[in-house]
Write an enzyme that holds these catalytic residues in place. Sequence first.
Site, PDB file in Angstrom:
ATOM      1  N   GLU A 139     106.278 -18.869  40.121  1.00  0.00           N
ATOM      2  CA  GLU A 139     106.257 -17.675  39.776  1.00  0.00           C
ATOM      3  C   GLU A 139     106.536 -17.392  38.346  1.00  0.00           C
ATOM      4  O   GLU A 139     105.961 -16.539  37.582  1.00  0.00           O
ATOM      5  CB  GLU A 139     107.612 -16.812  40.504  1.00  0.00           C
ATOM      6  CG  GLU A 139     107.603 -16.960  41.947  1.00  0.00           C
ATOM      7  CD  GLU A 139     108.527 -17.938  42.447  1.00  0.00           C
ATOM      8  OE1 GLU A 139     109.058 -17.676  43.567  1.00  0.00           O
ATOM      9  OE2 GLU A 139     108.264 -19.063  42.085  1.00  0.00           O
ATOM     10  N   CYS A 153     113.822 -16.786  39.680  1.00  0.00           N
ATOM     11  CA  CYS A 153     112.285 -16.198  39.806  1.00  0.00           C
ATOM     12  C   CYS A 153     112.574 -14.654  40.088  1.00  0.00           C
ATOM     13  O   CYS A 153     111.746 -13.679  39.590  1.00  0.00           O
ATOM     14  CB  CYS A 153     111.410 -16.884  40.683  1.00  0.00           C
ATOM     15  SG  CYS A 153     111.119 -18.565  40.236  1.00  0.00           S
TER      16      CYS A 153
END
Length: 161
Positions: free
Chosen positions: A60, A91
């Site tokens: 991510e 994330c």
Amino acid sequence: MHSTTGDERLVRLALAQARLAPLAAGDVPIGAVVVDGSGVVLAVGANEREATGDPTGHAEVVALRRAAAATGSWRLEGATLAVTLEPCTMCAGALVLARVARVVFGAWDPKAGAVGSLWDVVRDPRLNHRPEVVGGVLAEPCGALLRDFFGERRTDGTAAG
């Protein structure tokens, strides 16, 4: 891109990235894709913590960095990030800070998930931005990729992070 078909397409793109993760380095096969509000791919990423020695090298974060570079802005308003595994706390925090509009993910992560499983960082009302969340899209193939990876690691005796 709010349809189930559209979300499945995004997770399939993320799965393709997961399969490109630097497995030889021992990286867990997780992939991510960032698309703009029209569904145009801005960036892709795969886990590269082991390959780069970077503790923030999650799929991510890699995809968000690349999307910001591609757009020239850290504000990814209107964008959707799709990833094969529910984001962790780092994330999830990055998604909030990047102002991502939607988060779509495959497999749930009951041990470290921060988008509904263990925590729900992205929907905390105390934060200034809360993206829409769609979880469990193509959960089975996403989970199978991880189960296969860890099963092989256990069989050959190598450690996985």
